[in-house]
Design a protein around this motif. Sequence first.
Motif, short mmCIF file in Angstrom:
data_model
loop_
_atom_site.label_atom_id
_atom_site.label_comp_id
_atom_site.label_asym_id
_atom_site.label_seq_id
_atom_site.Cartn_x
_atom_site.Cartn_y
_atom_site.Cartn_z
N PHE A 117 0.86 -1.19 0.00
CA PHE A 117 0.00 0.00 0.00
C PHE A 117 0.89 1.24 0.00
N HIS A 118 0.84 1.99 -1.12
CA HIS A 118 1.81 3.08 -1.28
C HIS A 118 1.17 4.47 -1.26
N GLU A 119 -0.13 4.55 -1.01
CA GLU A 119 -0.79 5.86 -1.11
C GLU A 119 -0.29 6.81 -0.01
N ARG A 120 0.04 8.03 -0.42
CA ARG A 120 0.45 9.07 0.53
C ARG A 120 -0.37 10.32 0.23
N VAL A 121 -0.57 11.14 1.25
CA VAL A 121 -1.40 12.33 1.07
C VAL A 121 -0.58 13.55 1.49
N ASN A 122 -0.65 14.62 0.70
CA ASN A 122 0.02 15.87 1.07
C ASN A 122 -0.89 16.58 2.08
N THR A 123 -0.44 16.61 3.33
CA THR A 123 -1.29 17.11 4.41
C THR A 123 -1.61 18.60 4.25
N THR A 124 -0.65 19.40 3.83
CA THR A 124 -0.91 20.84 3.68
C THR A 124 -2.00 21.05 2.62
N ASN A 125 -1.85 20.37 1.47
CA ASN A 125 -2.88 20.52 0.43
C ASN A 125 -4.23 20.01 0.90
N MET A 126 -4.22 18.91 1.67
CA MET A 126 -5.49 18.36 2.18
C MET A 126 -6.23 19.43 3.01
N TRP A 127 -5.47 20.16 3.83
CA TRP A 127 -6.11 21.20 4.65
C TRP A 127 -6.61 22.36 3.79
N LEU A 128 -5.73 22.86 2.89
CA LEU A 128 -6.11 24.07 2.14
C LEU A 128 -7.27 23.78 1.18
N GLU A 129 -7.25 22.60 0.56
CA GLU A 129 -8.37 22.24 -0.33
C GLU A 129 -9.63 21.99 0.50
N GLY A 130 -9.45 21.59 1.73
CA GLY A 130 -10.60 21.43 2.63
C GLY A 130 -11.24 22.79 2.93
N PHE A 131 -10.42 23.82 3.17
CA PHE A 131 -10.98 25.16 3.39
C PHE A 131 -11.75 25.60 2.12
N ASP A 132 -11.15 25.32 0.95
CA ASP A 132 -11.84 25.64 -0.31
C ASP A 132 -13.22 24.96 -0.34
N PHE A 133 -13.23 23.69 0.05
CA PHE A 133 -14.49 22.93 0.03
C PHE A 133 -15.54 23.59 0.94
N PHE A 134 -15.16 23.91 2.17
CA PHE A 134 -16.16 24.46 3.09
C PHE A 134 -16.60 25.87 2.65
N ARG A 135 -15.72 26.56 1.95
CA ARG A 135 -16.14 27.85 1.35
C ARG A 135 -17.15 27.60 0.23
N SER A 136 -16.84 26.63 -0.63
CA SER A 136 -17.73 26.37 -1.77
C SER A 136 -19.11 25.92 -1.31
#
Length: 351
Positions: free
Chosen positions: A327-346
């Motif tokens: 299992f090699h999936e990794r997530v960029n935590t900073t992007n996860m947060w900033l795109e999350g703010f975008d989501f809650f704004r949208s």
Amino acid sequence: MDSSRLTLIAGATGQIGSSVGMHLFEQQGWNPLGLARTPQKDAPYPMLALDLTDAQDCLNKIAALSNVTHVLYAARYDHFGGELESRETNVRMLENLLNALDSVSGNLQHIHLVHGTKYYGHTVKERRTPYQEDDACGNFNSFYYEQQCLLEQRQRGKRWSWSISRPHAFCNYRVDEARNMILLVGLYASILRELGLPLVYPGTMRSYRAKTQFSWLPTLARAATWMMTDERCANQAYNIVNGDPMSWSELWPHFADYFGMELGTPEDATFVDFARQHAQTWTGMVSKYGLRRTDLTTLAQWPYGDYVMSLQWDVVSSMDKAARDGFHERVNTTNMWLEGFDFFRSQKIIP
Ligand SMILES: NC(=O)c1ccc[n+]([C@@H]2O[C@H](COP(=O)([O-])OP(=O)(O)OC[C@H]3O[C@@H](n4cnc5c(N)ncnc54)[C@H](OP(=O)(O)O)[C@@H]3O)[C@@H](O)[C@H]2O)c1
């Protein structure tokens, strides 16, 4: 893909069970069947009303499920944030389910439990990081250790196998989930900005600087399907985290930039007090920015935020074992947060 699978999701209405259930529903061949005391009425897949604390209820209702092939166990007895959860009740719930499955387990292939970093005792004391799956359990008061022992013991001599995931603080883009750090910090930052204040970290300098980690929920869902099908995962536990541990002091400047705010210094304060003090300001902001009508005190689970920020040492899990086994999936935590703010704004939840 094996279309004859039937996957029982215990705790299908919970934070994790509902997301993993939707993931399985969207994949071909998993055929989820949800289980909870109060199932969701408009669920897109079938749901069973069952109380896992009631042994007879389990026997009666599971008896009809001889075609269950997989179990994803994400049930967790009632908890209100921060308190010690009942070990005895949680172990009994799993035991009742295993007892009931015993009589119909002819087709059973795999049981997956969703656990977490509490296994290592990350809330109890500082210990060597990164946490490895075969580290000794560090918190015998949590229900994880006994559930794992029970599962190991019940698997012996059976054809089915088990696996366990150990994620950390979950993040997901959902408007109906109050236990959500991205939403909570987004609300906090936008209120401070409205008041013309800097983005202050509510906690100690030590917790600000300690390394922490997150688990992106869609990644956990994919990891669970991997563990339920890959032979290498049989009878194994795996850490499932984003894989890029960060301190709040590394994240906070990104948040300040995102919201166009000055970066403050840490202060001894709590989210709970903050939400209580600023409920009126929030009501004004909802009208001013045309946001969805929400109640600040219940929109986010503020005590959960204080619990997350209370840790005074590094909490980091190793992803080496998962990578070793495929299992090699990794997530960029900073992007996860900033795109999350975008989501809650949208979604017009935050301005
Ligand atoms: N949330 C996190 O950030 C996080 C992080 C790391 C690890 N974990 C672990 O992940 C697992 C799942 O946690 P979660 O946060 O998703 O839980 P949750 O949101 O509290 O959901 C619990 C689920 O269990 C069901 N349930 C509770 N009592 C039940 C009973 N007596 N009979 C049948 N169903 C019952 C609930 O539905 P009803 O109330 O309708 O019965 C609900 O569907 C736990 O082991 C937890 O420790 C969570």
